[in-house]
Design a protein around this motif. Structure first.
Motif, PDB file in Angstrom:
ATOM      1  N   GLY A   1       0.812  -1.213   0.000  1.00 24.55           N
ATOM      2  CA  GLY A   1       0.000   0.000   0.000  1.00 24.55           C
ATOM      3  C   GLY A   1       0.843   1.259   0.000  1.00 24.55           C
ATOM      4  O   GLY A   1       0.329   2.360  -0.168  1.00 24.55           O
ATOM      5  N   VAL A   2       2.145   1.115   0.172  1.00 25.49           N
ATOM      6  CA  VAL A   2       3.065   2.253   0.153  1.00 25.49           C
ATOM      7  C   VAL A   2       3.360   2.620  -1.298  1.00 25.49           C
ATOM      8  O   VAL A   2       3.638   1.749  -2.118  1.00 25.49           O
ATOM      9  CB  VAL A   2       4.389   1.908   0.891  1.00 25.49           C
ATOM     10  N   ARG A   3       3.276   3.898  -1.606  1.00 25.83           N
ATOM     11  CA  ARG A   3       3.608   4.356  -2.956  1.00 25.83           C
ATOM     12  C   ARG A   3       5.075   4.745  -3.002  1.00 25.83           C
ATOM     13  O   ARG A   3       5.551   5.470  -2.138  1.00 25.83           O
ATOM     14  CB  ARG A   3       2.759   5.556  -3.346  1.00 25.83           C
ATOM     15  N   PRO A   4       5.791   4.259  -4.019  1.00 20.53           N
ATOM     16  CA  PRO A   4       7.202   4.632  -4.144  1.00 20.53           C
ATOM     17  C   PRO A   4       7.355   6.150  -4.265  1.00 20.53           C
ATOM     18  O   PRO A   4       6.546   6.814  -4.920  1.00 20.53           O
ATOM     19  CB  PRO A   4       7.653   3.932  -5.429  1.00 20.53           C
ATOM     20  N   SER A   5       8.380   6.691  -3.634  1.00 13.93           N
ATOM     21  CA  SER A   5       8.586   8.140  -3.629  1.00 13.93           C
ATOM     22  C   SER A   5       9.239   8.652  -4.907  1.00 13.93           C
ATOM     23  O   SER A   5       9.181   9.844  -5.197  1.00 13.93           O
ATOM     24  CB  SER A   5       9.431   8.538  -2.421  1.00 13.93           C
ATOM     25  N   THR A   6       9.860   7.778  -5.667  1.00 15.11           N
ATOM     26  CA  THR A   6      10.491   8.179  -6.919  1.00 15.11           C
ATOM     27  C   THR A   6       9.735   7.570  -8.085  1.00 15.11           C
ATOM     28  O   THR A   6       9.119   6.508  -7.953  1.00 15.11           O
ATOM     29  CB  THR A   6      11.964   7.731  -6.978  1.00 15.11           C
ATOM     30  N   PRO A   7       9.765   8.218  -9.244  1.00  8.13           N
ATOM     31  CA  PRO A   7       9.082   7.665 -10.417  1.00  8.13           C
ATOM     32  C   PRO A   7       9.677   6.316 -10.826  1.00  8.13           C
ATOM     33  O   PRO A   7      10.888   6.115 -10.747  1.00  8.13           O
ATOM     34  CB  PRO A   7       9.318   8.712 -11.508  1.00  8.13           C
ATOM     35  N   LEU A   8       8.815   5.418 -11.246  1.00 10.85           N
ATOM     36  CA  LEU A   8       9.250   4.096 -11.666  1.00 10.85           C
ATOM     37  C   LEU A   8       8.885   3.884 -13.127  1.00 10.85           C
ATOM     38  O   LEU A   8       8.034   4.579 -13.669  1.00 10.85           O
ATOM     39  CB  LEU A   8       8.573   3.021 -10.812  1.00 10.85           C
ATOM     40  N   GLY A   9       9.502   2.886 -13.729  1.00 10.87           N
ATOM     41  CA  GLY A   9       9.203   2.551 -15.108  1.00 10.87           C
ATOM     42  C   GLY A   9       7.870   1.848 -15.238  1.00 10.87           C
ATOM     43  O   GLY A   9       7.261   1.414 -14.250  1.00 10.87           O
ATOM     44  N   ALA A  10       7.423   1.700 -16.471  1.00 10.05           N
ATOM     45  CA  ALA A  10       6.134   1.072 -16.747  1.00 10.05           C
ATOM     46  C   ALA A  10       6.081  -0.361 -16.230  1.00 10.05           C
ATOM     47  O   ALA A  10       5.060  -0.794 -15.698  1.00 10.05           O
ATOM     48  CB  ALA A  10       5.856   1.104 -18.246  1.00 10.05           C
ATOM     49  N   GLU A  11       7.178  -1.108 -16.355  1.00  8.52           N
ATOM     50  CA  GLU A  11       7.197  -2.493 -15.897  1.00  8.52           C
ATOM     51  C   GLU A  11       7.088  -2.583 -14.386  1.00  8.52           C
ATOM     52  O   GLU A  11       6.447  -3.481 -13.850  1.00  8.52           O
ATOM     53  CB  GLU A  11       8.463  -3.215 -16.376  1.00  8.52           C
ATOM     54  N   HIS A  12       7.702  -1.631 -13.678  1.00 11.41           N
ATOM     55  CA  HIS A  12       7.573  -1.590 -12.221  1.00 11.41           C
ATOM     56  C   HIS A  12       6.105  -1.403 -11.835  1.00 11.41           C
ATOM     57  O   HIS A  12       5.589  -2.060 -10.941  1.00 11.41           O
ATOM     58  CB  HIS A  12       8.396  -0.440 -11.625  1.00 11.41           C
ATOM     59  N   ILE A  13       5.447  -0.483 -12.533  1.00 12.82           N
ATOM     60  CA  ILE A  13       4.049  -0.181 -12.221  1.00 12.82           C
ATOM     61  C   ILE A  13       3.164  -1.398 -12.505  1.00 12.82           C
ATOM     62  O   ILE A  13       2.274  -1.730 -11.709  1.00 12.82           O
ATOM     63  CB  ILE A  13       3.579   1.057 -13.014  1.00 12.82           C
ATOM     64  N   LEU A  14       3.406  -2.069 -13.621  1.00 11.22           N
ATOM     65  CA  LEU A  14       2.626  -3.267 -13.937  1.00 11.22           C
ATOM     66  C   LEU A  14       2.843  -4.361 -12.892  1.00 11.22           C
ATOM     67  O   LEU A  14       1.892  -5.021 -12.467  1.00 11.22           O
ATOM     68  CB  LEU A  14       2.983  -3.778 -15.328  1.00 11.22           C
TER      69      LEU A  14
ATOM     70  N   HIS B   1      11.723   0.209  -2.118  1.00 15.81           N
ATOM     71  CA  HIS B   1      10.856   1.379  -1.950  1.00 15.81           C
ATOM     72  C   HIS B   1       9.765   1.135  -0.914  1.00 15.81           C
ATOM     73  O   HIS B   1       8.998   2.042  -0.608  1.00 15.81           O
ATOM     74  CB  HIS B   1      10.206   1.765  -3.281  1.00 15.81           C
ATOM     75  N   GLY B   2       9.655  -0.094  -0.427  1.00 18.28           N
ATOM     76  CA  GLY B   2       8.623  -0.430   0.552  1.00 18.28           C
ATOM     77  C   GLY B   2       7.250  -0.670  -0.060  1.00 18.28           C
ATOM     78  O   GLY B   2       6.262  -0.772   0.654  1.00 18.28           O
ATOM     79  N   ALA B   3       7.182  -0.775  -1.400  1.00 17.19           N
ATOM     80  CA  ALA B   3       5.901  -0.925  -2.072  1.00 17.19           C
ATOM     81  C   ALA B   3       5.389  -2.363  -2.063  1.00 17.19           C
ATOM     82  O   ALA B   3       4.188  -2.593  -2.163  1.00 17.19           O
ATOM     83  CB  ALA B   3       6.002  -0.422  -3.508  1.00 17.19           C
ATOM     84  N   VAL B   4       6.300  -3.322  -1.977  1.00 20.15           N
ATOM     85  CA  VAL B   4       5.908  -4.728  -1.881  1.00 20.15           C
ATOM     86  C   VAL B   4       6.753  -5.411  -0.819  1.00 20.15           C
ATOM     87  O   VAL B   4       7.821  -4.914  -0.444  1.00 20.15           O
ATOM     88  CB  VAL B   4       6.059  -5.496  -3.234  1.00 20.15           C
ATOM     89  N   MET B   5       6.249  -6.532  -0.350  1.00 21.00           N
ATOM     90  CA  MET B   5       7.020  -7.360   0.570  1.00 21.00           C
ATOM     91  C   MET B   5       6.957  -8.785   0.056  1.00 21.00           C
ATOM     92  O   MET B   5       6.014  -9.164  -0.644  1.00 21.00           O
ATOM     93  CB  MET B   5       6.499  -7.265   1.991  1.00 21.00           C
ATOM     94  N   ALA B   6       7.974  -9.550   0.380  1.00 19.07           N
ATOM     95  CA  ALA B   6       8.045 -10.925  -0.094  1.00 19.07           C
ATOM     96  C   ALA B   6       8.213 -11.868   1.078  1.00 19.07           C
ATOM     97  O   ALA B   6       8.876 -11.541   2.069  1.00 19.07           O
ATOM     98  CB  ALA B   6       9.193 -11.098  -1.071  1.00 19.07           C
TER      99      ALA B   6
END
Length: 114
Positions: free
Chosen positions: A27-40, A77-82
């Motif tokens: 649920g955390v949004r990355p603070s820096t812009p990411l590429g299209a593949e990151h977003i997908l 970036h804290g956007a995902v966890m594994a």
């Protein structure tokens, strides 16, 4: 586009991931812009309680190594966890083929996909 472009030319993730690692969005949004593949990849992780690295690679149609780099970036970036894969019996590859719980889970997952 060549797969290595998606990972910025990197071939090794900063954080080790297994193909069967379960990845979920935080649920955390990355603070820096990411590429299209990151977003997908992030959308795939947010669209289910948890997905494996292999599933993300299959959905994105990218090599697993590239997807591991993308997911590693998202983890930093804290956007995902594994979560590392867990196998009955404790050791990787040492599960009993007659473990009905595991077999039912695999069957249920296949039925949902087909």
């Amino acid at each position: 586009m060549r797969p290595y472009t998606a990972s910025g030319g990197r071939t090794r993730p900063a954080i080790a991931l297994d193909l069967l690692s379960l990845v979920s969005a935080t649920g955390v949004r990355p603070s820096t812009p990411l590429g299209a593949e990151h977003i997908l990849a992030l959308r795939l992780c947010a669209g289910a309680p948890a997905v494996t690295v292999a599933e993300v690679a299959g959905q994105l149609r990218l090599p697993a190594g590239v997807v591991k780099v993308l997911l590693s970036d998202l983890m930093e970036h804290g956007a995902v966890m594994a979560q590392a894969p867990r196998f009955p019996g404790g050791a990787a590859g040492s599960f009993a083929a007659d473990d009905q719980t595991l077999l039912r889970a695999v069957l249920d997952g296949l039925r949902k996909r087909l």
